[in-house]
Write a protein that holds these residues in place. Structure first.
Motif, mmCIF file in Angstrom:
data_model
loop_
_atom_site.group_PDB
_atom_site.id
_atom_site.type_symbol
_atom_site.label_atom_id
_atom_site.label_comp_id
_atom_site.label_asym_id
_atom_site.label_seq_id
_atom_site.Cartn_x
_atom_site.Cartn_y
_atom_site.Cartn_z
ATOM 1 N N ALA A 137 0.790 -1.198 -0.111
ATOM 2 C CA ALA A 137 -0.064 0.007 0.158
ATOM 3 C C ALA A 137 0.854 1.412 -0.018
ATOM 4 O O ALA A 137 0.551 2.207 -0.617
ATOM 5 C CB ALA A 137 -0.934 -0.043 1.200
ATOM 6 N N TYR A 138 2.209 1.206 0.854
ATOM 7 C CA TYR A 138 2.891 2.601 0.772
ATOM 8 C C TYR A 138 3.469 2.411 -0.705
ATOM 9 O O TYR A 138 3.506 3.875 -1.095
ATOM 10 C CB TYR A 138 3.878 2.294 1.749
ATOM 11 C CG TYR A 138 4.974 3.026 1.632
ATOM 12 C CD1 TYR A 138 4.961 4.504 2.360
ATOM 13 C CD2 TYR A 138 6.103 3.202 0.994
ATOM 14 C CE1 TYR A 138 5.919 5.237 2.696
ATOM 15 C CE2 TYR A 138 7.062 3.969 1.122
ATOM 16 C CZ TYR A 138 6.985 5.230 1.666
ATOM 17 O OH TYR A 138 8.080 6.100 1.751
ATOM 18 N N LEU A 198 2.085 1.776 -3.416
ATOM 19 C CA LEU A 198 1.260 1.916 -4.508
ATOM 20 C C LEU A 198 0.918 3.629 -4.149
ATOM 21 O O LEU A 198 0.566 4.663 -5.195
ATOM 22 C CB LEU A 198 -0.173 1.458 -4.274
ATOM 23 C CG LEU A 198 -0.001 -0.031 -4.614
ATOM 24 C CD1 LEU A 198 -1.416 -0.791 -4.312
ATOM 25 C CD2 LEU A 198 0.179 -0.437 -6.146
ATOM 26 N N LYS A 199 1.014 4.192 -3.041
ATOM 27 C CA LYS A 199 0.738 5.416 -2.694
ATOM 28 C C LYS A 199 1.813 6.480 -3.101
ATOM 29 O O LYS A 199 1.828 7.518 -3.585
ATOM 30 C CB LYS A 199 0.781 5.692 -1.396
ATOM 31 C CG LYS A 199 0.294 7.203 -0.615
ATOM 32 C CD LYS A 199 0.078 7.368 0.635
ATOM 33 C CE LYS A 199 0.168 8.748 1.277
ATOM 34 N NZ LYS A 199 -0.094 8.731 2.793
ATOM 35 N N THR A 200 3.242 5.970 -2.912
ATOM 36 C CA THR A 200 4.353 6.773 -3.173
ATOM 37 C C THR A 200 4.818 6.717 -4.505
ATOM 38 O O THR A 200 5.509 7.467 -5.263
ATOM 39 C CB THR A 200 5.637 6.122 -2.221
ATOM 40 O OG1 THR A 200 5.017 6.169 -1.010
ATOM 41 C CG2 THR A 200 6.692 7.088 -2.520
ATOM 42 N N ASP A 235 4.131 9.650 -7.856
ATOM 43 C CA ASP A 235 4.862 10.893 -7.703
ATOM 44 C C ASP A 235 6.379 10.727 -8.342
ATOM 45 O O ASP A 235 6.656 11.655 -8.809
ATOM 46 C CB ASP A 235 4.777 11.362 -6.478
ATOM 47 C CG ASP A 235 3.434 12.031 -6.054
ATOM 48 O OD1 ASP A 235 2.652 12.264 -6.863
ATOM 49 O OD2 ASP A 235 3.187 12.166 -4.552
#
Length: 200
Positions: free
Chosen positions: A76-77, A79-81, A84
């Motif tokens: 999840a980390y 996929l979020k990071t 960008d």
């Protein structure tokens, strides 16, 4: 034209801590491309996903507190990071969703929906078998909350041996797995025999 591959590699070389975390990425990408020989897939997607999928397991990205780390979702980390970062490196915008899908589906319990995800997932499973799988697990003993002693490491290796091979989807991966499976099984038997029933 942006040389995003060079930038991805340089970033991971800098961020991959402990330092032994770095070797997994180039090895995984090479293994995935070996599995993909003769198949048609997007190599940009595979490259980015292979190099960035474990971003959330690095020191500085994951929690330091053991209780938080035990509940940490490194995928999840990532996929979020990752979006960008890919934008920053001028990675093709229309391919970012495919990179994220491959990262999201690279774990054995997931069902890959693209060839890139399938290549990454099978390569990552192979990395958990054989000599490399042994080294990766044993190196964590005493520094990873999951492996306070060799007993937990050996239990994980046994679990990998019994549950991972039948999850490989590609015939090329199944072929490469045979020698790794045999070596891992031999190692486990030898370790158990040498321990003579004594605790680790």
């Amino acid at each position: 034209m942006s040389d995003f591959r060079t930038q991805i590699q340089a970033y991971i070389r800098e961020q991959a801590l402990p330092i032994d975390k770095y070797s997994h990425q180039p090895r995984l990408y090479q293994l995935a491309t070996t599995l993909g020989e003769g198949l048609v897939y997007d190599d940009d997607v595979l490259y980015a996903a292979a190099w960035l999928h474990d971003l959330g397991v690095f020191i500085g990205h994951r929690p330091a507190e053991p209780s938080e780390l035990a509940a940490w979702d490194n995928v999840a980390y990532a996929l979020k990071t990752v979006p960008d970062l890919l934008h920053q490196w001028q990675f093709p915008i229309d391919k970012i969703a495919a990179v994220l899908a491959a990262i999201a589906q690279h774990s054995p319990q997931q069902t890959p929906t693209s060839l890139e995800a399938r290549l990454l997932r099978d390569a990552d499973i192979l990395e958990q078998l054989g000599a490399v799988g042994i080294l990766r697990i044993v190196s964590k003993v005493g520094r990873d909350t999951r492996y306070p002693t060799f007993a937990e490491a050996l239990a994980t290796l046994e679990q990998n041996l019994h549950h991972l091979p039948n999850q490989l989807q590609l015939a090329s991966a199944q072929g490469l797995a045979e020698a790794r499976i045999a070596l891992l099984a031999q190692f486990i038997r030898a370790a158990q025999a040498e321990a003579q029933g004594q605790p680790w």
